[in-house]
Motif scaffolding. Structure first.
Motif, PDB file in Angstrom:
ATOM      1  N   GLY A   5       8.617 -14.749  -0.780  1.00 25.92           N
ATOM      2  CA  GLY A   5       8.898 -15.963  -1.529  1.00 25.92           C
ATOM      3  C   GLY A   5       9.262 -15.710  -2.977  1.00 25.92           C
ATOM      4  N   LEU A   6       8.897 -14.549  -3.497  1.00 25.47           N
ATOM      5  CA  LEU A   6       9.190 -14.218  -4.891  1.00 25.47           C
ATOM      6  C   LEU A   6      10.463 -13.388  -5.046  1.00 25.47           C
ATOM      7  CD1 LEU A   6       5.637 -13.260  -6.230  1.00 25.47           C
ATOM      8  CD2 LEU A   6       6.751 -15.492  -6.222  1.00 25.47           C
ATOM      9  N   LEU A   7      10.899 -12.751  -3.968  1.00 26.05           N
ATOM     10  CA  LEU A   7      12.052 -11.855  -4.051  1.00 26.05           C
ATOM     11  C   LEU A   7      12.817 -11.906  -2.740  1.00 26.05           C
ATOM     12  CD1 LEU A   7      13.550  -9.540  -5.601  1.00 26.05           C
ATOM     13  CD2 LEU A   7      12.040  -7.964  -4.365  1.00 26.05           C
ATOM     14  N   SER A   8      14.058 -12.290  -2.807  1.00 23.73           N
ATOM     15  CA  SER A   8      14.895 -12.290  -1.609  1.00 23.73           C
ATOM     16  C   SER A   8      16.274 -11.752  -1.974  1.00 23.73           C
ATOM     17  CB  SER A   8      15.001 -13.689  -1.004  1.00 23.73           C
ATOM     18  OG  SER A   8      15.605 -14.579  -1.920  1.00 23.73           O
ATOM     19  N   GLY A   9      17.016 -11.329  -0.969  1.00 25.43           N
ATOM     20  CA  GLY A   9      18.310 -10.736  -1.258  1.00 25.43           C
ATOM     21  C   GLY A   9      19.327 -10.995  -0.170  1.00 25.43           C
ATOM     22  N   GLY A  22      12.484  -1.346  -7.814  1.00 23.73           N
ATOM     23  CA  GLY A  22      12.311  -0.587  -9.045  1.00 23.73           C
ATOM     24  C   GLY A  22      13.371  -0.976 -10.048  1.00 23.73           C
ATOM     25  N   GLU A  23      13.201  -0.541 -11.282  1.00 26.48           N
ATOM     26  CA  GLU A  23      14.164  -0.899 -12.323  1.00 26.48           C
ATOM     27  C   GLU A  23      15.534  -0.259 -12.105  1.00 26.48           C
ATOM     28  OE1 GLU A  23      12.580  -0.071 -16.143  1.00 26.48           O
ATOM     29  OE2 GLU A  23      10.713  -1.177 -15.800  1.00 26.48           O
ATOM     30  N   ASN A  24      15.560   0.837 -11.337  1.00 27.49           N
ATOM     31  CA  ASN A  24      16.841   1.533 -11.106  1.00 27.49           C
ATOM     32  C   ASN A  24      17.400   1.278  -9.709  1.00 27.49           C
ATOM     33  OD1 ASN A  24      14.888   2.900  -9.732  1.00 27.49           O
ATOM     34  ND2 ASN A  24      15.590   4.946 -10.312  1.00 27.49           N
ATOM     35  N   GLY A  25      16.798   0.335  -8.961  1.00 27.73           N
ATOM     36  CA  GLY A  25      17.336   0.036  -7.643  1.00 27.73           C
ATOM     37  C   GLY A  25      16.294  -0.523  -6.702  1.00 27.73           C
ATOM     38  N   PHE A  26      16.638  -0.574  -5.414  1.00 26.94           N
ATOM     39  CA  PHE A  26      15.740  -1.162  -4.415  1.00 26.94           C
ATOM     40  C   PHE A  26      16.053  -0.572  -3.044  1.00 26.94           C
ATOM     41  CE2 PHE A  26      19.476  -3.841  -4.879  1.00 26.94           C
ATOM     42  CZ  PHE A  26      19.879  -4.068  -3.573  1.00 26.94           C
ATOM     43  N   ARG A  27      15.142  -0.809  -2.116  1.00 33.32           N
ATOM     44  CA  ARG A  27      15.351  -0.427  -0.729  1.00 33.32           C
ATOM     45  C   ARG A  27      15.301  -1.686   0.130  1.00 33.32           C
ATOM     46  NH1 ARG A  27      12.297   5.193   1.004  1.00 33.32           N
ATOM     47  NH2 ARG A  27      13.212   6.531  -0.604  1.00 33.32           N
ATOM     48  N   PHE A  28      16.054  -1.648   1.225  1.00 35.34           N
ATOM     49  CA  PHE A  28      15.987  -2.772   2.152  1.00 35.34           C
ATOM     50  C   PHE A  28      16.079  -2.256   3.579  1.00 35.34           C
ATOM     51  CE2 PHE A  28      20.500  -2.191   1.394  1.00 35.34           C
ATOM     52  CZ  PHE A  28      21.100  -2.457   2.614  1.00 35.34           C
ATOM     53  N   ARG A  29      15.738  -3.111   4.510  1.00 30.33           N
ATOM     54  CA  ARG A  29      15.612  -2.712   5.903  1.00 30.33           C
ATOM     55  C   ARG A  29      16.472  -3.629   6.776  1.00 30.33           C
ATOM     56  NH1 ARG A  29       9.574  -2.603   7.894  1.00 30.33           N
ATOM     57  NH2 ARG A  29       9.552  -0.843   6.438  1.00 30.33           N
ATOM     58  N   LEU A  30      17.168  -3.040   7.737  1.00 34.63           N
ATOM     59  CA  LEU A  30      17.976  -3.786   8.697  1.00 34.63           C
ATOM     60  C   LEU A  30      17.667  -3.317  10.110  1.00 34.63           C
ATOM     61  CD1 LEU A  30      21.517  -3.866   7.014  1.00 34.63           C
ATOM     62  CD2 LEU A  30      19.878  -5.741   7.155  1.00 34.63           C
ATOM     63  N   ILE A  42      20.668 -10.679  -5.511  1.00 34.55           N
ATOM     64  CA  ILE A  42      19.205 -10.593  -5.526  1.00 34.55           C
ATOM     65  C   ILE A  42      18.645 -11.823  -6.245  1.00 34.55           C
ATOM     66  CG2 ILE A  42      17.223  -9.132  -6.032  1.00 34.55           C
ATOM     67  CD1 ILE A  42      19.297  -7.871  -4.179  1.00 34.55           C
ATOM     68  N   CYS A  43      17.693 -12.499  -5.596  1.00 35.99           N
ATOM     69  CA  CYS A  43      17.099 -13.737  -6.129  1.00 35.99           C
ATOM     70  C   CYS A  43      15.663 -13.465  -6.548  1.00 35.99           C
ATOM     71  CB  CYS A  43      17.155 -14.837  -5.081  1.00 35.99           C
ATOM     72  SG  CYS A  43      18.808 -15.149  -4.426  1.00 35.99           S
ATOM     73  N   PHE A  44      15.383 -13.582  -7.843  1.00 38.38           N
ATOM     74  CA  PHE A  44      14.059 -13.346  -8.418  1.00 38.38           C
ATOM     75  C   PHE A  44      13.412 -14.692  -8.749  1.00 38.38           C
ATOM     76  CE2 PHE A  44      16.729  -9.742  -9.418  1.00 38.38           C
ATOM     77  CZ  PHE A  44      15.916  -8.644  -9.217  1.00 38.38           C
ATOM     78  N   GLN A 108      11.732  -6.305 -14.486  1.00 39.58           N
ATOM     79  CA  GLN A 108      10.618  -6.218 -15.432  1.00 39.58           C
ATOM     80  C   GLN A 108       9.897  -7.562 -15.559  1.00 39.58           C
ATOM     81  OE1 GLN A 108      12.698  -4.875 -18.928  1.00 39.58           O
ATOM     82  NE2 GLN A 108      12.568  -2.701 -18.370  1.00 39.58           N
ATOM     83  N   ARG A 109      10.681  -8.657 -15.630  1.00 42.52           N
ATOM     84  CA  ARG A 109      10.069  -9.978 -15.763  1.00 42.52           C
ATOM     85  C   ARG A 109       9.251 -10.337 -14.530  1.00 42.52           C
ATOM     86  NH1 ARG A 109      10.812 -14.272 -13.569  1.00 42.52           N
ATOM     87  NH2 ARG A 109      12.744 -13.524 -12.612  1.00 42.52           N
ATOM     88  N   LEU A 110       9.809 -10.118 -13.337  1.00 44.54           N
ATOM     89  CA  LEU A 110       9.102 -10.442 -12.102  1.00 44.54           C
ATOM     90  C   LEU A 110       7.833  -9.611 -11.956  1.00 44.54           C
ATOM     91  CD1 LEU A 110       8.952 -11.944  -9.403  1.00 44.54           C
ATOM     92  CD2 LEU A 110      10.352 -10.125  -8.401  1.00 44.54           C
ATOM     93  N   ALA A 111       7.928  -8.324 -12.264  1.00 46.18           N
ATOM     94  CA  ALA A 111       6.749  -7.448 -12.154  1.00 46.18           C
ATOM     95  C   ALA A 111       5.662  -7.905 -13.116  1.00 46.18           C
ATOM     96  CB  ALA A 111       7.149  -6.001 -12.437  1.00 46.18           C
ATOM     97  N   GLY A 112       6.046  -8.294 -14.335  1.00 42.48           N
ATOM     98  CA  GLY A 112       5.059  -8.761 -15.306  1.00 42.48           C
ATOM     99  C   GLY A 112       4.377 -10.044 -14.856  1.00 42.48           C
TER     100      GLY A 112
END
Length: 466
Positions: A5-9, A22-30, A42-44, A108-112
Motif C-alpha cells: 500500500g505504500l509502494l507500487s510500481g 534502495g536509493e540506487n534502484g529496486f528489485r521486482f518479481r514476475l 513508481i508510486c510512493f 529517502q522520504r518514504l523510508a523516513g
C-alpha cells in the motif's frame, strides 16, 4: 520489503511487485521472463498528504537476478539424495539500477516516514500514534459519559445543536424534504420497541418514542411516519417472534401503515425457519392484499424470494451495501470525495440486481460525508450508522465472561442489549449496541440544508433508527 500500500510500481502498463528498494534502484518479481520495457512508473505513498507521488523512470539499467528459489533448493537437496527431478522456477526476479534525483529523494522520504511510523507504533499506544500522524485528539479519549441516556441527551437534547421545531424551521424542512413526497419511516429494531408498539395507540407510541430519545423538539417529530421497518439488519436474535411479527403487521395494516421487514445475515441453522416464515408472510400478503418489503442482508434470502416477488419486494440491505464508514474519518487527510461512490454507482451492477433478484431499492446510511446516490429508489437511515458487526456478540461476551474478546455465538440470547451498551469517548460520537458498533451523524439533524449537498438522485425515503 515496503508494504504494497505504500509502494507500487508499473512496468509499461504491467503492474509489478517491488521486493527490495534502495536509493540506487529496486528489485521486482514476475511470474515469467519479460523483455526490457520502455519505462517504469513508481508510486510512493506520502503519509502527510495521504496520496501518492509518482516518479517516471526512462533511463535505467535492468538485469535478471541469478537466484535459486526455495522450490529449486528443495530440488537440489533431492538430487543430492540420489533423486533426479527437474528444476522448476515459479518466478523471475530483476534488478533495476536508477540514477535519477527525484527517485532518490522519494526513496529517502518514504523510508523516513515509514521508519517514523514503525517507531511510533513500537513506543506508544494507538492514540499517540494517531495523534502524531493525523492530529487525532488522543487526550479526549479519557472523556466518557456515565450512561447511554446521558450520551443520547448530550447528542439530541434541547441543549444540543439539533434543529428545534419552530414555524420557520418547519417551513424550511417542508421545502427541503417533504415537498418531494419523500416517505418517512421509523425502525422497530428491538424487543422493547415491539412490545411498546403493540401496547399503545400509534399517537401515544410516537410521543413516547420521541420523548425517550430527547427529540420531541426536533423537526423529525413533526411528521407521522407512513412506514415502519420491523426487525434488525445486524443481529439475528433481535428479529421478533412469529407471534409478535404478525401481531405487529396486523396492527400496522389497521393503522394504514406500510411495512418493511428487515432481516440480518442468515446462519445455516436459520435457513429452514426463515424460508417457512417468508412463505407465511407471502400468504398473509395474499390474504390482505398488501405488499411487504423484505430487506436483504444475505444472498440466501434473495434466493428464497424467487417466485414470491409479486407481494414480497426485495430491498438491498445495509450489510450488502458496503462503504467506508468510521467516526474517526474526520481526522484523516486525503480526498474524501473518493468515498462518495460504491458498487451501486455502477449501472451494470444495478441491472444485475434488478434482473436476477428484482431489487430496485437500496438502503443507505447518513455517515458523515456527502454521498452520490445512484438512479433508483434510495432509503436514507439516520442518525446512526453501522461500522462493525459480529455474529459472535461482543456485548454478550463482556456480560458473561468480563472479556469482550472471548466471543461465541449466543444461541439463547438473554437480550443484554435491552439494558446495556458499550460507551466510547464522547468526542467520537459512537457506541456499541447489541452485536455492532454505531456512529452517530447529526448533520441532517443540525442542518437540513445539508440535504442540498447530496449528489446524484436524492433519497425518496428517510428512515429514523434511534
Amino acid at each position: 520489503m515496503i508494504p504494497f500500500g505504500l509502494l507500487s510500481g508499473f512496468m509499461d502498463s504491467k503492474e509489478i511487485r517491488i521486493t527490495e528498494l534502495g536509493e540506487n534502484g529496486f528489485r521486482f518479481r514476475l511470474a515469467e521472463e519479460c523483455p526490457e520495457p520502455e519505462r517504469f512508473l513508481i508510486c510512493f505513498y506520502d503519509m502527510k498528504k495521504a496520496g501518492y507521488r509518482k516518479v517516471e523512470i526512462r533511463k535505467f539499467e535492468m538485469n535478471a537476478v541469478a537466484r535459486t528459489s526455495a522450490a529449486e533448493e528443495w530440488c537440489v537437496q533431492d538430487q543430492e539424495n540420489g533423486k533426479k527431478e527437474n528444476r522448476v522456477s515459479f518466478f523471475r526476479e530483476y534488478s533495476v539500477r536508477v540514477e535519477q534525483k527525484d527517485y532518490m529523494e522519494e526513496v529517502q522520504r518514504l523510508a523516513g516516514q515509514y521508519n517514523r511510523y514503525i517507531r511510533l507504533k513500537l513506543e506508544g499506544d494507538d492514540g499517540e500514534l494517531a495523534k502524531a500522524l493525523t492530529g487525532y485528539p488522543a487526550e479526549l479519549d479519557e472523556v466518557h459519559c456515565e450512561s447511554l441516556e446521558e450520551q443520547k441527551k448530550l447528542w439530541f437534547g434541547e441543549n444540543s445543536s439539533a434543529i428545534k421545531r419552530t414555524p420557520e424551521a418547519d417551513q424550511s424542512v417542508e421545502g427541503l424534504f417533504w415537498d418531494r413526497e419523500t416517505e418517512f419511516a421509523l425502525e422497530l429494531n428491538n424487543t422493547s420497541l415491539y412490545e411498546e408498539y403493540l401496547r399503545q395507540p400509534l399517537k401515544d407510541f410516537l410521543a413516547s418514542y420521541w420523548q425517550k430519545n430527547y427529540l420531541t423538539h426536533s423537526w423529525l417529530a413533526g411528521r407521522t411516519p407512513e412506514r415502519f421497518y420491523i426487525g434488525n439488519q445486524f443481529c439475528h436474535n433481535l428479529f421478533p417472534t412469529e407471534e409478535q411479527l404478525f401481531s405487529i403487521m396486523d396492527k400496522m395494516r389497521s393503522e394504514g401503515l406500510e411495512i418493511t421487514l428487515a432481516f440480518s445475515y442468515i446462519r445455516e441453522f436459520m435457513l429452514p425457519s426463515v424460508g417457512k416464515l417468508l412463505e407465511k408472510v407471502d400468504n398473509w400478503c395474499c390474504i390482505h392484499g398488501m405488499n411487504v418489503e423484505i430487506v436483504v442482508n444475505d444472498w440466501a434470502v434473495a434466493e428464497m424470494l424467487h417466485g414470491k416477488t409479486s407481494h414480497l419486494c426485495p430491498v438491498f440491505g445495509t450489510l450488502l451495501n458496503k462503504r467506508k464508514k468510521d467516526p474517526r474519518m474526520k481526522y484523516k487527510s486525503g480526498d474524501i470525495s473518493l468515498f462518495q461512490q460504491n458498487s451501486l454507482n455502477a449501472e451494470f451492477y444495478r441491472d444485475f440486481l434488478a434482473e436476477e433478484f428484482h431489487i430496485h431499492r437500496y438502503e443507505w446510511e447518513s455517515c458523515g460525508y456527502p454521498q452520490e446516490f445512484p438512479p433508483g429508489k434510495n432509503s436514507l437511515h439516520l442518525p446512526f450508522y453501522q461500522t462493525n458487526t459480529s455474529q459472535y456478540c461482543p456485548l454478550y461476551a463482556l456480560c458473561t465472561t468480563g472479556d469482550r474478546g472471548t466471543q461465541q455465538l449466543a444461541e439463547h440470547c438473554p437480550k443484554f442489549c435491552e439494558k446495556y451498551a458499550l460507551l466510547y469517548p464522547e468526542h467520537l460520537h459512537m457506541m456499541g449496541r447489541y452485536n455492532s458498533l454505531f456512529g452517530v451523524d447529526k448533520t441532517l439533524l443540525e442542518s437540513p440544508e445539508m440535504w442540498k449537498k447530496i449528489k446524484g438522485i436524492k433519497p425518496d425515503r428517510i428512515v429514523v433508527n434511534l
